[in-house]
Design an enzyme around this catalytic site. Structure first.
Site, PDB file in Angstrom:
ATOM      1  N   LYS A 257      -6.098   1.855  11.759  1.00  0.00           N
ATOM      2  CA  LYS A 257      -7.076   0.959  11.758  1.00  0.00           C
ATOM      3  C   LYS A 257      -7.637   0.344  13.234  1.00  0.00           C
ATOM      4  O   LYS A 257      -6.590   0.376  14.113  1.00  0.00           O
ATOM      5  CB  LYS A 257      -6.337  -0.500  11.143  1.00  0.00           C
ATOM      6  N   THR A 258      -8.898   0.177  13.157  1.00  0.00           N
ATOM      7  CA  THR A 258      -9.427  -0.413  14.399  1.00  0.00           C
ATOM      8  C   THR A 258     -10.265  -1.404  13.850  1.00  0.00           C
ATOM      9  O   THR A 258     -10.262  -1.937  12.447  1.00  0.00           O
ATOM     10  CB  THR A 258     -10.543   0.732  14.979  1.00  0.00           C
TER      11      THR A 258
ATOM     12  N   ARG B  48      -8.835  -4.191  -6.632  1.00  0.00           N
ATOM     13  CA  ARG B  48      -9.811  -3.347  -6.195  1.00  0.00           C
ATOM     14  C   ARG B  48     -11.278  -3.646  -6.573  1.00  0.00           C
ATOM     15  O   ARG B  48     -11.223  -4.056  -7.834  1.00  0.00           O
ATOM     16  CB  ARG B  48      -9.317  -1.843  -6.079  1.00  0.00           C
TER      17      ARG B  48
ATOM     18  N   HIS C 205      -9.308   9.034   5.235  1.00  0.00           N
ATOM     19  CA  HIS C 205      -8.822   8.560   6.474  1.00  0.00           C
ATOM     20  C   HIS C 205      -7.499   9.057   6.932  1.00  0.00           C
ATOM     21  O   HIS C 205      -7.027   9.911   6.108  1.00  0.00           O
ATOM     22  CB  HIS C 205      -8.978   7.071   6.214  1.00  0.00           C
TER      23      HIS C 205
ATOM     24  N   ASP D 287       4.367   4.468  -1.436  1.00  0.00           N
ATOM     25  CA  ASP D 287       3.848   3.424  -2.119  1.00  0.00           C
ATOM     26  C   ASP D 287       3.656   4.180  -3.711  1.00  0.00           C
ATOM     27  O   ASP D 287       3.319   3.140  -4.374  1.00  0.00           O
ATOM     28  CB  ASP D 287       2.721   2.799  -1.682  1.00  0.00           C
TER      29      ASP D 287
ATOM     30  N   HIS E  90      -4.616   9.359   4.463  1.00  0.00           N
ATOM     31  CA  HIS E  90      -4.639  10.551   3.646  1.00  0.00           C
ATOM     32  C   HIS E  90      -4.019  11.666   4.454  1.00  0.00           C
ATOM     33  O   HIS E  90      -3.588  12.392   3.989  1.00  0.00           O
ATOM     34  CB  HIS E  90      -6.022  10.631   3.097  1.00  0.00           C
TER      35      HIS E  90
ATOM     36  N   LYS F 164       1.132  -0.354   9.510  1.00  0.00           N
ATOM     37  CA  LYS F 164       0.393   0.759   9.326  1.00  0.00           C
ATOM     38  C   LYS F 164      -0.669   1.289  10.390  1.00  0.00           C
ATOM     39  O   LYS F 164      -1.184   0.463  10.979  1.00  0.00           O
ATOM     40  CB  LYS F 164      -0.510   0.426   7.985  1.00  0.00           C
TER      41      LYS F 164
ATOM     42  N   LYS G 182      -1.531  -3.137  -3.060  1.00  0.00           N
ATOM     43  CA  LYS G 182      -2.740  -4.050  -3.055  1.00  0.00           C
ATOM     44  C   LYS G 182      -2.286  -5.475  -3.512  1.00  0.00           C
ATOM     45  O   LYS G 182      -1.734  -5.845  -4.612  1.00  0.00           O
ATOM     46  CB  LYS G 182      -3.724  -3.655  -3.802  1.00  0.00           C
TER      47      LYS G 182
ATOM     48  N   THR H  56     -12.180   6.154  -3.298  1.00  0.00           N
ATOM     49  CA  THR H  56     -12.330   4.880  -3.037  1.00  0.00           C
ATOM     50  C   THR H  56     -13.346   4.988  -2.077  1.00  0.00           C
ATOM     51  O   THR H  56     -13.969   3.728  -1.639  1.00  0.00           O
ATOM     52  CB  THR H  56     -11.075   3.970  -2.836  1.00  0.00           C
TER      53      THR H  56
ATOM     54  N   GLN I 120      -1.743   7.758 -14.463  1.00  0.00           N
ATOM     55  CA  GLN I 120      -1.184   8.926 -13.275  1.00  0.00           C
ATOM     56  C   GLN I 120       0.039   9.863 -13.647  1.00  0.00           C
ATOM     57  O   GLN I 120      -0.043  10.699 -13.540  1.00  0.00           O
ATOM     58  CB  GLN I 120      -0.830   8.082 -12.049  1.00  0.00           C
TER      59      GLN I 120
END
Length: 409
Positions: A232-233, A86, A45, A194, A48, A229, A82, A40, A173
């Protein structure tokens, strides 16, 4: 210790489809397993990275990883976790992202001599015959059971609902696992918690189609002690690509994690022995900062190499040591309009990423650990306005070692 025991001790494992059978599988060793990553973005990140570390531990114990990059499933988009659909990506963007992720994975996993392989599910998903696929694969999926899955139930309760396009993701999947089973004798799928429903779909499909065993295992998601989570910034995710998140910014993110999160991060995201992890995690008061520095260095070393980790650590020490200058501090640009009515201090601290949550920000203020332009902030409802900036810049300090420049954008 085998791979299962290592992952269990370090706190990775959340759920297992067949616990005793999986334990026996790891006792034998040489397990071929896979982890899927949808492209994506053009970089992995921090989210992952937890599964990549699990993959690395598995490989070190003699098991063979298959890194599946979702060049096919990314054309649909995983609805798991989500609240909205997406954004659709072009084939060209997906293929570019696949190439970038493949290159990144090779820094963490050894692909020499077939010790691991990278595959792209676009190779078999993009050219499927829809009617044949429905007859051969779709017949094994119960719509009732699919609708009961958490990833679908959450979306069904939303006003936008769940598109038929996304409804197919679980089947895709599950089919990936079946393909990897047939092509490479892959018997185990791993993923974040998830992904539990999607993993079960693949396990059951293989067992129905082949009457042979297949297994699934999920890992905990990377969250802080409050269940939020991590990674994140203000600029978005903490990326593994140095062009997106510099080694220094990456180092500083981990140097500033909450005290309660240090031991968990050391266990999940480094290769340090667990004895050392527990020792560092037990440090208290100012001593915990030593553990944070080790966490930041070890993680930066794994992701960016020892030389970059050394440079980041030296820069941090120079900045926060005696004679540090504000001009060396990292900066975040925020539109001047955001300060028109005043931005409260808790929002500012979380926005620029010097604390992971508002509760951490509140504690820092209440304990007298926050300064704005070298002036202590004493109230949690204190507001920052544009007239506090000098030449468009405002220095924020948390504790003795964390400095950050806010620049009017």
């Amino acid at each position: 210790m085998n791979a299962y025991e290592i992952l269990k001790e370090r706190g990775f494992i959340e759920q297992l489809t067949h616990e005793e059978e999986i334990k026996a599988l790891f006792d034998k060793g040489g397990v071929t397993f896979y982890i899927g990553i949808d492209p994506t973005a053009d970089s992995l990140h921090v989210g992952h990275f937890l599964t990549v570390m699990a993959m690395a531990h598995m490989q070190r114990c003699g098991n063979r990883p298959i890194c599946l990059v979702g060049g096919g499933t990314a054309m649909i988009g995983d609805p798991s976790g989500k609240t909205d659909m997406r954004k659709m990506m072009t084939v060209e963007t997906i293929d570019h992202n696949v190439a970038c992720i493949k290159k990144q994975l090779s820094r963490f996993i050894n692909f020499d001599n077939d010790k691991a392989i990278i595959v792209n599910n676009g190779d078999w998903l993009r050219n499927l015959n829809y009617i044949e696929f429905l007859r051969d694969i779709g017949v094994h999926f119960s719509v009732n059971r699919m609708l009961a899955a958490d990833c679908f139930k959450t979306r069904m309760e939303k006003e936008a609902g769940l598109s038929f396009l996304e409804f197919n993701y679980m089947i895709m999947q599950g089919y990936d696992f079946y393909e990897l089973y047939n092509r490479y004798n892959c018997v185990l799928e791993l993923g974040g918690n998830d992904q539990w429903s999607n993993i079960i779909a693949g396990v059951e499909l293989i067992r129905r189609k082949t009457a042979k065993p297949a297994y699934g295992m999920t890992f905990k998601l990377l969250t802080n002690s409050e269940g939020v989570k991590m990674g994140k910034t203000v600029g978005g995710a903490v990326w593994l690509d140095p062009e997106k998140t510099s080694p220094y910014e990456f180092y500083q993110y981990w140097r500033n994690v909450g005290d309660k999160d240090v031991e968990n991060c050391l266990a999940l995201l480094t290769f340090l022995p667990m004895e050392e992890v527990r020792r560092l995690g037990a440090l208290e008061g100012s001593e915990i900062n030593k553990a944070k520095e080790i966490l930041a260095f070890e993680l930066t070393k794994i992701v960016h190499g020892e030389a970059e980790a050394q440079k980041a650590q030296e820069a941090a020490r120079a900045l926060f040591g005696k004679g540090a200058v504000a001009g060396s501090a990292p900066e975040t640009k925020i539109p001047a309009a955001d300060f028109a009515d005043g931005m409260d201090i808790l929002t500012l601290l979380t926005t620029i990423g010097v604390v992971p949550s508002r509760s951490e920000a509140r504690r820092a203020v209440q304990q007298g650990g926050v300064k704005i332009a070298e002036t202590p902030v004493k109230e949690i409802d204190f507001k920052i306005t544009t007239d506090m900036f000098t030449d468009g810049t405002l220095l924020v300090q948390k504790g003795k070692k964390t400095f950050h420049n806010v620049v009017l954008g």
